[in-house]
Design a protein around this motif. Structure first.
Motif, PDB file in Angstrom:
ATOM      1  N   SER A 155       0.796  -1.133  -0.046  1.00  0.00           N
ATOM      2  CA  SER A 155       0.042   0.010  -0.085  1.00  0.00           C
ATOM      3  C   SER A 155       0.998   1.137   0.049  1.00  0.00           C
ATOM      4  O   SER A 155       0.238   2.290  -0.465  1.00  0.00           O
ATOM      5  CB  SER A 155      -0.851  -0.080   1.172  1.00  0.00           C
ATOM      6  OG  SER A 155      -0.186  -0.188   2.481  1.00  0.00           O
ATOM      7  N   HIS A 158       3.579   3.554  -4.995  1.00  0.00           N
ATOM      8  CA  HIS A 158       2.779   3.999  -5.931  1.00  0.00           C
ATOM      9  C   HIS A 158       3.500   3.687  -7.431  1.00  0.00           C
ATOM     10  O   HIS A 158       4.702   3.568  -7.382  1.00  0.00           O
ATOM     11  CB  HIS A 158       2.917   5.750  -5.957  1.00  0.00           C
ATOM     12  CG  HIS A 158       2.644   6.353  -4.531  1.00  0.00           C
ATOM     13  ND1 HIS A 158       1.553   6.362  -4.370  1.00  0.00           N
ATOM     14  CD2 HIS A 158       3.446   6.601  -3.537  1.00  0.00           C
ATOM     15  CE1 HIS A 158       1.342   6.955  -2.902  1.00  0.00           C
ATOM     16  NE2 HIS A 158       2.440   6.929  -2.498  1.00  0.00           N
ATOM     17  N   GLN A 184      -2.463  -4.266  -8.040  1.00  0.00           N
ATOM     18  CA  GLN A 184      -3.857  -3.854  -7.641  1.00  0.00           C
ATOM     19  C   GLN A 184      -4.069  -4.737  -6.329  1.00  0.00           C
ATOM     20  O   GLN A 184      -4.683  -4.120  -5.325  1.00  0.00           O
ATOM     21  CB  GLN A 184      -4.931  -3.744  -8.385  1.00  0.00           C
ATOM     22  CG  GLN A 184      -4.813  -2.632  -9.485  1.00  0.00           C
ATOM     23  CD  GLN A 184      -5.817  -2.769 -10.703  1.00  0.00           C
ATOM     24  OE1 GLN A 184      -6.944  -3.342 -10.454  1.00  0.00           O
ATOM     25  NE2 GLN A 184      -5.669  -2.402 -11.966  1.00  0.00           N
ATOM     26  N   ASP A 189      -0.786   1.548  -4.946  1.00  0.00           N
ATOM     27  CA  ASP A 189      -1.482   2.654  -5.266  1.00  0.00           C
ATOM     28  C   ASP A 189      -1.196   3.112  -6.791  1.00  0.00           C
ATOM     29  O   ASP A 189       0.015   3.553  -7.245  1.00  0.00           O
ATOM     30  CB  ASP A 189      -1.169   3.989  -4.457  1.00  0.00           C
ATOM     31  CG  ASP A 189      -1.773   5.274  -5.138  1.00  0.00           C
ATOM     32  OD1 ASP A 189      -3.006   5.313  -5.263  1.00  0.00           O
ATOM     33  OD2 ASP A 189      -1.092   6.212  -4.997  1.00  0.00           O
ATOM     34  N   CYS A 190      -2.030   3.072  -7.787  1.00  0.00           N
ATOM     35  CA  CYS A 190      -1.904   3.175  -9.065  1.00  0.00           C
ATOM     36  C   CYS A 190      -1.885   4.835  -9.569  1.00  0.00           C
ATOM     37  O   CYS A 190      -2.871   5.497  -9.217  1.00  0.00           O
ATOM     38  CB  CYS A 190      -2.985   2.427  -9.865  1.00  0.00           C
ATOM     39  SG  CYS A 190      -2.990   2.801 -11.705  1.00  0.00           S
TER      40      CYS A 190
END
Ligand SMILES: Cc1cc2nc3c(=O)[nH]c(=O)nc-3n(C[C@H](O)[C@H](O)[C@H](O)COP(=O)(O)O)c2cc1C
Length: 231
Positions: A155, A158, A184, A189-190
């Motif tokens: 998490s 990025h 994902q 984080d996309c």
């Protein structure tokens, strides 16, 4: 902002307290005030107290060292998986673009990326092609079989994915899609949607480079981050 307000309130409180003390002293003696000129040693002591007070005021009003250091720019990792060299070439150009925009960036082949290292990365750009019949490139097989078999908490990472492929194959951009799905799944984080590149499509590559932070965009982000931190 709050700090300044607090200091001002303390100053007002001190001044009011001193005024009250002054008034109390003034009302203490109901006799005649002693109006003789003070002796030289009293003047000297008074001057020392005055200078010390001025120095104290000056010292305490100096601009405090910022509690929030200027934002540091994150290191970008550009990880590539290639069979015939195209992904590596795009990775080189990506690193160059980032560096020209003032970013810290390094290029890494996917076979040099271990899970514990990936967990430490803040911003990662994956540039991966698909080989065989929807397979990862040869040097990415170990990553696909080991790292992508895990379910770590990513998490704090990025990421963005550039998937190179060819729509004439059944499994178009299969490895890029699998990688994106896994990222994902593990909560990464996309930063922007995956971009699929069909047979080196220049328009798709332009979109990729346009999605990278420009110098001016980075400056705005830095300013916003500084503002947010100082609130
Ligand atoms: C033998 C071979 C197999 C390929 N298999 C696929 C595939 O299954 N799916 C796909 O989307 N592209 C496939 N491609 C297309 C490549 O992914 C595409 O040309 C890519 O740009 C190559 O990048 P690279 O040089 O970094 O490996 C294949 C290409 C070759 C030569």
């Amino acid at each position: 902002m709050h700090g300044r307000l607090d200091t001002q309130l303390v100053n007002v409180f001190c001044l009011m307290s001193l005024s009250v003390v002054g008034i109390l002293f003034a009302t203490w003696s109901d006799g005649v005030w002693w109006i003789a000129t003070p002796r030289a040693d009293r003047w000297f002591i008074a001057m020392i107290i005055l200078v010390a007070f001025a120095v104290l005021i000056w010292w305490s009003s100096r601009k405090p060292a910022s509690a929030h250091p200027p934002p540091t720019r994150a290191q970008w990792r550009v990880i590539y998986a290639t069979e015939t060299g195209f992904a590596e070439e795009i990775a080189k150009q990506t690193v160059l673009r980032l560096q020209t925009s003032g970013e810290l960036a390094e290029r890494l082949p996917i076979d040099e990326v271990a899970l514990d290292a990936l967990l430490q990365y803040e911003r990662v750009l994956f540039i991966v092609s698909t080989a065989g019949q929807g397979d990862p490139p040869e040097h990415a097989i170990a990553f696909a079989d080991t790292v992508m078999a895990e379910s770590p908490d990513l998490s704090g990472v990025h990421y963005a994915v550039l998937a190179l492929g060819d729509s004439s194959y059944d499994d178009y951009c299969a490895f890029g899609r699998q990688l994106d799905q896994w990222l994902q799944w593990v909560g990464a984080d996309c930063m922007f949607d995956r971009i699929d590149v069909d047979d080196g499509d220049p328009a798709a590559l332009d979109r990729w480079f346009a999605s990278l932070p420009s110098d001016s965009m980075q400056k705005i982000c830095d300013q916003q981050r500084t503002k947010a931190l100082s609130r």
